[in-house]
Design an enzyme around this catalytic site. Structure first.
Site, mmCIF file in Angstrom:
data_model
loop_
_atom_site.group_PDB
_atom_site.id
_atom_site.type_symbol
_atom_site.label_atom_id
_atom_site.label_comp_id
_atom_site.label_asym_id
_atom_site.label_seq_id
_atom_site.Cartn_x
_atom_site.Cartn_y
_atom_site.Cartn_z
ATOM 1 N N HIS A 67 0.852 -1.195 0.000
ATOM 2 C CA HIS A 67 0.000 0.000 0.000
ATOM 3 C C HIS A 67 0.885 1.242 0.000
ATOM 4 O O HIS A 67 1.757 1.393 0.855
ATOM 5 C CB HIS A 67 -0.900 -0.027 1.239
ATOM 6 C CG HIS A 67 -2.045 0.936 1.196
ATOM 7 N ND1 HIS A 67 -1.892 2.281 0.929
ATOM 8 C CD2 HIS A 67 -3.382 0.764 1.378
ATOM 9 C CE1 HIS A 67 -3.082 2.884 0.957
ATOM 10 N NE2 HIS A 67 -4.003 1.969 1.218
ATOM 11 N N TYR A 70 -0.161 7.453 2.336
ATOM 12 C CA TYR A 70 -1.319 8.351 2.226
ATOM 13 C C TYR A 70 -0.922 9.733 1.713
ATOM 14 O O TYR A 70 -1.731 10.450 1.143
ATOM 15 C CB TYR A 70 -1.981 8.543 3.602
ATOM 16 C CG TYR A 70 -2.564 7.298 4.194
ATOM 17 C CD1 TYR A 70 -3.185 6.351 3.392
ATOM 18 C CD2 TYR A 70 -2.511 7.084 5.565
ATOM 19 C CE1 TYR A 70 -3.731 5.209 3.955
ATOM 20 C CE2 TYR A 70 -3.057 5.938 6.132
ATOM 21 C CZ TYR A 70 -3.662 5.009 5.322
ATOM 22 O OH TYR A 70 -4.205 3.881 5.879
ATOM 23 N N GLU A 142 -7.429 2.559 -5.480
ATOM 24 C CA GLU A 142 -8.387 2.194 -4.428
ATOM 25 C C GLU A 142 -9.649 3.049 -4.551
ATOM 26 O O GLU A 142 -9.589 4.249 -4.794
ATOM 27 C CB GLU A 142 -7.746 2.366 -3.038
ATOM 28 C CG GLU A 142 -8.690 1.936 -1.910
ATOM 29 C CD GLU A 142 -8.000 1.804 -0.551
ATOM 30 O OE1 GLU A 142 -6.754 1.851 -0.480
ATOM 31 O OE2 GLU A 142 -8.732 1.645 0.440
ATOM 32 N N ASP A 175 -12.638 -1.028 -1.560
ATOM 33 C CA ASP A 175 -12.694 -0.942 -0.097
ATOM 34 C C ASP A 175 -14.161 -0.818 0.312
ATOM 35 O O ASP A 175 -14.838 0.157 -0.038
ATOM 36 C CB ASP A 175 -11.877 0.275 0.366
ATOM 37 C CG ASP A 175 -11.762 0.356 1.888
ATOM 38 O OD1 ASP A 175 -12.804 0.261 2.564
ATOM 39 O OD2 ASP A 175 -10.639 0.530 2.388
ATOM 40 N N HIS A 178 -15.120 2.312 2.263
ATOM 41 C CA HIS A 178 -15.084 3.520 1.432
ATOM 42 C C HIS A 178 -16.303 3.608 0.507
ATOM 43 O O HIS A 178 -16.926 4.667 0.404
ATOM 44 C CB HIS A 178 -13.806 3.554 0.587
ATOM 45 C CG HIS A 178 -12.561 3.666 1.412
ATOM 46 N ND1 HIS A 178 -11.308 3.604 0.864
ATOM 47 C CD2 HIS A 178 -12.385 3.824 2.747
ATOM 48 C CE1 HIS A 178 -10.394 3.727 1.831
ATOM 49 N NE2 HIS A 178 -11.028 3.853 2.975
ATOM 50 N N HIS A 210 -10.585 -4.582 0.145
ATOM 51 C CA HIS A 210 -10.380 -4.214 1.551
ATOM 52 C C HIS A 210 -11.712 -4.456 2.239
ATOM 53 O O HIS A 210 -12.695 -3.769 1.920
ATOM 54 C CB HIS A 210 -9.970 -2.743 1.686
ATOM 55 C CG HIS A 210 -8.565 -2.483 1.239
ATOM 56 N ND1 HIS A 210 -8.089 -1.207 0.998
ATOM 57 C CD2 HIS A 210 -7.540 -3.339 1.002
ATOM 58 C CE1 HIS A 210 -6.819 -1.297 0.637
ATOM 59 N NE2 HIS A 210 -6.462 -2.574 0.621
ATOM 60 N N GLU A 255 -8.763 -4.153 7.218
ATOM 61 C CA GLU A 255 -8.114 -2.924 7.727
ATOM 62 C C GLU A 255 -8.959 -2.416 8.885
ATOM 63 O O GLU A 255 -9.311 -1.248 8.952
ATOM 64 C CB GLU A 255 -8.051 -1.869 6.629
ATOM 65 C CG GLU A 255 -7.265 -2.269 5.400
ATOM 66 C CD GLU A 255 -7.381 -1.243 4.285
ATOM 67 O OE1 GLU A 255 -8.502 -0.802 3.968
ATOM 68 O OE2 GLU A 255 -6.329 -0.876 3.731
HETATM 69 ZN ZN ZN Z 1 -10.124 3.978 4.730
HETATM 70 FE FE FE Z 2 -8.585 0.591 2.234
HETATM 71 FE FE FE Z 3 -6.122 2.542 1.508
#
Ligand code: ZN
Ligand code: FE
Ligand code: FE
Length: 277
Positions: A67, A70, A142, A175, A178, A210, A255
């Protein structure tokens, strides 16, 4: 059956990370390529990577996921910061290539008021340069919650990036927290959400999941992960997703806010939901 694992630290080396993953019943794992809030990266020890690869193949691991940090924003306004982010991406792919079979996932970025089409061009440019290194590392965009000026809150936004970069190495990591926060109702209408993904992006582009519950409600655009069954999506919807035939064979990464024993429990729950009883 999908592969199940969680996000772990690679700070103690890949071999130690993989052994930890095995100890909690995982057969995939995700890790940060470098400090997630910084940009410094420790050199990779090729012997450690090789040892990890051998342990993973002995334990029938699925693809693992690196990953990106960020802080890497490929569509930030400042040209210097943008060039630096593109450099981090290119270097991260070289690092990921030391672990054969590793997927590289990153957040598309925030356009900070520049607008979506400018952002798509900037992200595409950085991706093209990084992919031109010919490293054969699959690169995943993502799906995001769409908070602030985040790019990737709608499947259409990721489709625009995919259309701008014609590479078979480009894919998507979905995800669940998300997309729920972004307004895709996978609790009430999982098959509808997957059909929409297929129509807009194409299911063959989906390379990783995710799997997280969400602390907030559908459309909240918040992005706060919850443990499975302790959030608004709920355990029934998340196990239905884990069992979905269209997603079988994908790495599914937790996560969730957990310690190792919590991850072990959630992995066992997901595996139990997928095995014929
Ligand atoms: Zn997140
Ligand atoms: Fe994620
Ligand atoms: Fe992520």
């Amino acid at each position: 059956m999908p592969y199940f694992g969680c996000h772990l630290s690679a700070a103690g080396g890949y071999r130690a990370m993989v052994n930890t993953a095995i100890s909690i019943g995982a057969d995939t794992v995700q890790f940060f390529t470098r400090n997630p809030r910084g940009s410094r990266a420790k050199a990779i020890d090729p012997a450690d990577a090789q040892a990890a690869v051998e342990i993973m193949s002995a334990h029938s691991f699925g693809p693992v996921v690196a990953h990106g940090p960020y802080t890497m924003n490929l569509c930030t306004k400042d040209p210097e910061a943008r060039a630096f982010a593109a450099q981090v991406l290119a270097e991260d792919l070289r690092r990921a290539s030391l672990l054969p079979g590793c997927l590289y996932n990153f957040h598309p970025g925030s356009h900070v008021g520049q607008g979506l089409s400018t952002a798509v061009c900037q992200i595409a440019q950085a991706l093209e340069a990084a992919l031109a290194q010919d490293l054969a590392v699959p690169v995943l965009l993502e799906t995001m919650a769409g908070k602030g000026t985040e790019v990737g809150g709608r499947f259409e936004e990721l489709a625009q990036i995919l259309a701008a970069v014609p590479s078979p190495l480009l894919g998507v990591c979905l995800d669940t927290c998300h997309i729920w926060d972004g307004g895709y109702d996978l609790a009430e209408n999982l098959s509808g959400v997957l059909e929409e993904f297929d129509r807009v992006i194409g299911l063959p582009r989906l390379k990783a999941i995710h799997i997280n519950d969400s602390k907030h409600s559908l459309f909240s655009k918040k992005d706060r992960h919850a443990c499975l069954g302790h959030g608004e999506i709920g355990l029934a919807a998340l196990t239905a997703l884990a069992r979905h035939p269209a997603l079988s064979g994908l790495p599914m990464i937790l996560e969730t806010p957990n310690d190792l024993s919590g991850y072990a429990r959630e992995i066992a729950v997901l595996r139990g939901a997928c095995s014929p009883s």
